[in-house]
Design a protein around this motif. Structure first.
Motif, PDB file in Angstrom:
ATOM      1  N   PHE A 373       0.862  -1.186   0.000  1.00 39.66           N
ATOM      2  CA  PHE A 373       0.000   0.000   0.000  1.00 39.66           C
ATOM      3  C   PHE A 373       0.897   1.234   0.000  1.00 39.66           C
ATOM      4  O   PHE A 373       2.023   1.204   0.518  1.00 39.66           O
ATOM      5  CB  PHE A 373      -0.960   0.002   1.197  1.00 39.66           C
ATOM      6  CG  PHE A 373      -0.301  -0.240   2.530  1.00 39.66           C
ATOM      7  CD1 PHE A 373       0.315   0.790   3.239  1.00 39.66           C
ATOM      8  CD2 PHE A 373      -0.283  -1.516   3.090  1.00 39.66           C
ATOM      9  CE1 PHE A 373       0.908   0.562   4.469  1.00 39.66           C
ATOM     10  CE2 PHE A 373       0.316  -1.756   4.320  1.00 39.66           C
ATOM     11  CZ  PHE A 373       0.910  -0.715   5.015  1.00 39.66           C
ATOM     12  N   ARG A 374       0.408   2.320  -0.563  1.00 43.00           N
ATOM     13  CA  ARG A 374       1.212   3.540  -0.705  1.00 43.00           C
ATOM     14  C   ARG A 374       1.009   4.501   0.456  1.00 43.00           C
ATOM     15  O   ARG A 374       1.836   5.392   0.679  1.00 43.00           O
ATOM     16  CB  ARG A 374       0.885   4.231  -2.025  1.00 43.00           C
ATOM     17  CG  ARG A 374       1.223   3.362  -3.240  1.00 43.00           C
ATOM     18  CD  ARG A 374       0.900   4.092  -4.542  1.00 43.00           C
ATOM     19  NE  ARG A 374       1.761   5.263  -4.717  1.00 43.00           N
ATOM     20  CZ  ARG A 374       1.599   6.187  -5.661  1.00 43.00           C
ATOM     21  NH1 ARG A 374       0.582   6.060  -6.521  1.00 43.00           N
ATOM     22  NH2 ARG A 374       2.419   7.204  -5.768  1.00 43.00           N
ATOM     23  N   CYS A 375      -0.099   4.369   1.188  1.00 40.58           N
ATOM     24  CA  CYS A 375      -0.295   5.218   2.359  1.00 40.58           C
ATOM     25  C   CYS A 375       0.691   4.804   3.458  1.00 40.58           C
ATOM     26  O   CYS A 375       1.428   3.825   3.318  1.00 40.58           O
ATOM     27  CB  CYS A 375      -1.738   5.130   2.859  1.00 40.58           C
ATOM     28  SG  CYS A 375      -2.304   3.454   3.193  1.00 40.58           S
ATOM     29  N   ARG A 376       0.686   5.528   4.559  1.00 36.95           N
ATOM     30  CA  ARG A 376       1.691   5.307   5.606  1.00 36.95           C
ATOM     31  C   ARG A 376       1.003   5.084   6.948  1.00 36.95           C
ATOM     32  O   ARG A 376       0.047   5.793   7.294  1.00 36.95           O
ATOM     33  CB  ARG A 376       2.614   6.524   5.685  1.00 36.95           C
ATOM     34  CG  ARG A 376       3.762   6.412   6.684  1.00 36.95           C
ATOM     35  CD  ARG A 376       4.514   7.728   6.747  1.00 36.95           C
ATOM     36  NE  ARG A 376       5.679   7.674   7.605  1.00 36.95           N
ATOM     37  CZ  ARG A 376       6.347   8.743   8.033  1.00 36.95           C
ATOM     38  NH1 ARG A 376       5.952   9.962   7.667  1.00 36.95           N
ATOM     39  NH2 ARG A 376       7.394   8.625   8.828  1.00 36.95           N
ATOM     40  N   VAL A 377       1.512   4.109   7.721  1.00 39.33           N
ATOM     41  CA  VAL A 377       1.032   3.855   9.082  1.00 39.33           C
ATOM     42  C   VAL A 377       2.233   3.952  10.021  1.00 39.33           C
ATOM     43  O   VAL A 377       3.264   3.303   9.803  1.00 39.33           O
ATOM     44  CB  VAL A 377       0.385   2.458   9.202  1.00 39.33           C
ATOM     45  CG1 VAL A 377      -0.072   2.206  10.642  1.00 39.33           C
ATOM     46  CG2 VAL A 377      -0.797   2.328   8.247  1.00 39.33           C
ATOM     47  N   VAL A 378       2.093   4.781  11.059  1.00 36.74           N
ATOM     48  CA  VAL A 378       3.158   4.966  12.046  1.00 36.74           C
ATOM     49  C   VAL A 378       2.576   4.728  13.435  1.00 36.74           C
ATOM     50  O   VAL A 378       1.619   5.398  13.828  1.00 36.74           O
ATOM     51  CB  VAL A 378       3.777   6.377  11.983  1.00 36.74           C
ATOM     52  CG1 VAL A 378       4.910   6.499  13.005  1.00 36.74           C
ATOM     53  CG2 VAL A 378       4.279   6.694  10.589  1.00 36.74           C
ATOM     54  N   ALA A 379       3.138   3.769  14.171  1.00 34.04           N
ATOM     55  CA  ALA A 379       2.737   3.525  15.559  1.00 34.04           C
ATOM     56  C   ALA A 379       3.809   4.101  16.476  1.00 34.04           C
ATOM     57  O   ALA A 379       4.999   3.810  16.318  1.00 34.04           O
ATOM     58  CB  ALA A 379       2.566   2.034  15.814  1.00 34.04           C
ATOM     59  N   MET A 380       3.396   4.923  17.429  1.00 36.04           N
ATOM     60  CA  MET A 380       4.314   5.551  18.383  1.00 36.04           C
ATOM     61  C   MET A 380       4.216   4.806  19.713  1.00 36.04           C
ATOM     62  O   MET A 380       3.142   4.758  20.325  1.00 36.04           O
ATOM     63  CB  MET A 380       3.964   7.025  18.579  1.00 36.04           C
ATOM     64  CG  MET A 380       3.922   7.840  17.298  1.00 36.04           C
ATOM     65  SD  MET A 380       3.360   9.547  17.584  1.00 36.04           S
ATOM     66  CE  MET A 380       4.750  10.223  18.496  1.00 36.04           C
ATOM     67  N   HIS A 381       5.324   4.241  20.152  1.00 30.88           N
ATOM     68  CA  HIS A 381       5.354   3.523  21.429  1.00 30.88           C
ATOM     69  C   HIS A 381       6.316   4.237  22.366  1.00 30.88           C
ATOM     70  O   HIS A 381       7.500   4.363  22.068  1.00 30.88           O
ATOM     71  CB  HIS A 381       5.815   2.081  21.228  1.00 30.88           C
ATOM     72  CG  HIS A 381       5.925   1.312  22.515  1.00 30.88           C
ATOM     73  ND1 HIS A 381       4.888   0.569  23.020  1.00 30.88           N
ATOM     74  CD2 HIS A 381       6.945   1.194  23.411  1.00 30.88           C
ATOM     75  CE1 HIS A 381       5.256   0.020  24.155  1.00 30.88           C
ATOM     76  NE2 HIS A 381       6.501   0.384  24.414  1.00 30.88           N
ATOM     77  N   GLY A 382       5.804   4.700  23.506  1.00 27.90           N
ATOM     78  CA  GLY A 382       6.679   5.372  24.459  1.00 27.90           C
ATOM     79  C   GLY A 382       6.019   6.579  25.077  1.00 27.90           C
ATOM     80  O   GLY A 382       4.797   6.781  24.997  1.00 27.90           O
ATOM     81  N   TYR A 383       6.836   7.403  25.694  1.00 27.68           N
ATOM     82  CA  TYR A 383       6.347   8.544  26.481  1.00 27.68           C
ATOM     83  C   TYR A 383       6.406   9.825  25.656  1.00 27.68           C
ATOM     84  O   TYR A 383       7.440  10.147  25.066  1.00 27.68           O
ATOM     85  CB  TYR A 383       7.181   8.710  27.743  1.00 27.68           C
ATOM     86  CG  TYR A 383       6.792   9.904  28.574  1.00 27.68           C
ATOM     87  CD1 TYR A 383       5.612   9.912  29.307  1.00 27.68           C
ATOM     88  CD2 TYR A 383       7.606  11.049  28.598  1.00 27.68           C
ATOM     89  CE1 TYR A 383       5.245  11.018  30.060  1.00 27.68           C
ATOM     90  CE2 TYR A 383       7.250  12.154  29.350  1.00 27.68           C
ATOM     91  CZ  TYR A 383       6.067  12.136  30.079  1.00 27.68           C
ATOM     92  OH  TYR A 383       5.708  13.224  30.811  1.00 27.68           O
TER      93      TYR A 383
END
Length: 537
Positions: A373-383
């Motif tokens: 897929f060309r869209c973007r997924v970003v998961a942020m883990h932390g404070y």
């Protein structure tokens, strides 16, 4: 009036409590505190056992007190002298009105009935309480006051539908779909070469024992005679008959049995079978070596300061991936399917979970299944500190909620207070502040559910099932608005901010509290005294 407050989670334990069911109550207490301080003096205790001691001290001074428990009703004590009120966040259509495991505290109707009134965070919860305790049961619907908290964010980050570029930082790690080299082929186990067949069984033939000579027979007889004598001399005279029989039998088996006729030999063999002719001994096949276990996923370091940039149409969602209500798989799959050919669409997920291992492999598997897929997924883990959270609020074009039920949903309200239009279903607590003026509404229907704390796992209530196709359409419609209709976006942005101003401003929440408890706001002098006392509590 003195307000005594308690929550299972406090300033000292909040970092270790990320993701716990009681986690949200801590933020509700913090949000309520300034409003309560405007109406009375506030004392925060560390344990319910401290409540009655403080209550009696204040009573000796002629002062009234009220204990507000920011914990679920089953954890709120019933035997306190101090008048008690529960603050309840609840997302299902009925409250527990029966108990299990021989624990009457699990019956919320018993606890709330004893208290005589309750504070709920939404009209949906109020209806669930009155459905069990009656239409006239005193319930105060009190959302958390948060409008004024975001004055700085609204002033610093103007709302734009398409983000020109924002740099975000987090102490932890990120999972970025564009940096992972995602491929569905990575989900297929490698084909191993066919193992060679196991070796044939090895046969070992034992040579026949040579015939006994007279000398050998004499040696055997002398050996057992000597052992018999030693046993008797060594203190075995209590069992002389048993010892004698034992050594006579052994001497016969090894040195004399072959001299006895076969028929008589069979009669004499009582428990032990006759020695048969030696047979070939077949060794067992060697066991195959155990296959190595699948190696554990190598998790990225979570103690680093990580920086990345987002731009384009940015969707944000904040949730705990361990919370089954949040429906995050559909939130991601609908986004990737709707935007699979759209390069400037980004979904940012802020995870409120301490343990990366609980969802890391699951998320990578899901993204691999969806690729390419060309869209973007970003998961942020932390404070995220306050400054970085403010940047996240400012970076968003839309906030997304796809949950099955909500007791309030503070993150959704916070982004709306910053003027962000949202994608959300119209059910449970969100009925109080979501409609088509402020949101792209996701259709949903009811389905059976269990009370989360019910160890019997029985269907006793209902929750909602968001429609995946409606969620996918909401992504597409919102993206089209951001790119082609900036005026419509600004109109929805303004409506979202005004909705939160009406619903969650300090004055609005203070007025509800004042009317429910029939209190008068403190003067400036009283307020200063209240803050001093609270600071020493």
């Amino acid at each position: 009036m003195n307000f005594i407050l308690y929550s299972d989670v406090n300033d000292g334990s909040i970092s270790q409590s990320l993701g716990r069911p009681e986690y949200s109550y801590y933020f509700v207490l913090k949000a309520y505190r300034p409003v309560l301080e405007s109406l009375g003096r506030v004392h925060v205790v560390q344990a319910p056992a401290e409540v009655d001691r403080l209550y009696h001290e204040l009573r000796l001074k002629g002062e009234d007190s009220l204990f507000l428990s920011f914990t679920p009703p089953q954890k709120t004590p019933l035997d306190l002298d101090c008048p008690t009120l529960c603050v309840v966040a609840w997302e299902f259509d009925s409250i527990p009105h029966e108990y299990w495991d021989n624990d009457p505290h699990q019956d919320w109707s018993r606890t709330l009935g004893r208290h005589g009134r309750v504070i709920t965070l939404s009209s949906h919860t109020a209806r669930a309480v009155r459905r069990v305790l009656g239409e006239h049961f005193p319930v105060l619907v009190l959302p958390t006051p948060l409008w004024e908290r975001f004055d700085g964010v609204r002033g610093q980050y103007p709302n734009v539908p398409v983000n020109a570029g924002t740099t975000l930082q987090i102490k932890g790690c990120i999972i970025d779909s564009r940096a992972l080299g995602l491929s569905a082929d990575g989900l297929i186990a490698p084909v191993l070469e066919e193992a060679p067949p196991p070796p044939a069984p090895v046969e070992v033939e034992i040579a026949e024992v040579p015939p006994l000579t007279a000398r050998r027979r004499l040696f055997i007889a002398k050996h057992y005679l000597r052992e018999w004598y030693r046993a008797l001399v060594g203190g075995e005279w209590r069992r002389p008959l048993f010892i004698s029989k034992h050594y006579i039998r052994e001497c016969y088996r090894e040195g004399l049995r072959d001299r006895v006729p076969e028929r008589l030999r069979a009669l004499m063999a009582k428990s032990s079978p006759e020695h048969a002719a030696p047979l070939p001994v077949v060794l067992p096949e060697p066991e195959p070596a155990p296959e190595p276990e699948h190696p554990q996923a190598v998790l990225p370091a979570t103690d680093q300061q990580v920086e990345f940039q987002v731009d384009g149409v940015v969707y944000v969602s904040v949730f705990n991936p361990d919370d089954g209500r949040k429906n995050w798989h559909q939130l991601i799959t609908a986004f990737c399917w709707a935007m699979r050919d759209t390069e400037d669409a980004t979904l940012v997920l802020k995870m409120t979970q301490n343990d990366l291992s609980t969802y890391y492999v699951e998320m990578l598997t899901l993204l691999s299944q969806l690729s390419p897929f060309r869209c973007r997924v970003v998961a942020m883990h932390g404070y995220l500190d306050d400054e970085q959270f403010a940047r996240l609020y400012g970076a968003a074009s839309f906030y997304v909620n796809a949950s099955r039920c909500e007791g309030l949903c503070l993150p959704l309200m916070e982004f709306m207070a910053c003027g962000k239009p949202v994608i959300a279903p119209l059910h449970t607590a969100m009925l109080d502040y979501i409609d088509e003026e402020v949101a792209f509404v996701v259709k949903s229907s009811q389905e059976p559910a269990i009370w989360p704390q019910d160890s019997r796992i029985l269907f006793r209530t209902l929750r909602h099932r968001p429609d995946w196709g409606s969620l996918k359409t909401a992504y597409q419609d919102s993206y089209r608005m951001a790119k082609e209709n900036p005026e419509g976006y600004q109109s929805m942005s303004l409506a979202a901010a005004l909705r939160m101003q009406e619903y969650s401003s300090f004055a609005s929440v203070q007025g509800r509290l004042r009317d429910f408890f029939a209190l008068t706001p403190l003067t400036e002098a009283d307020g200063a005294s209240s803050l001093a006392v609270a600071g020493n509590a």
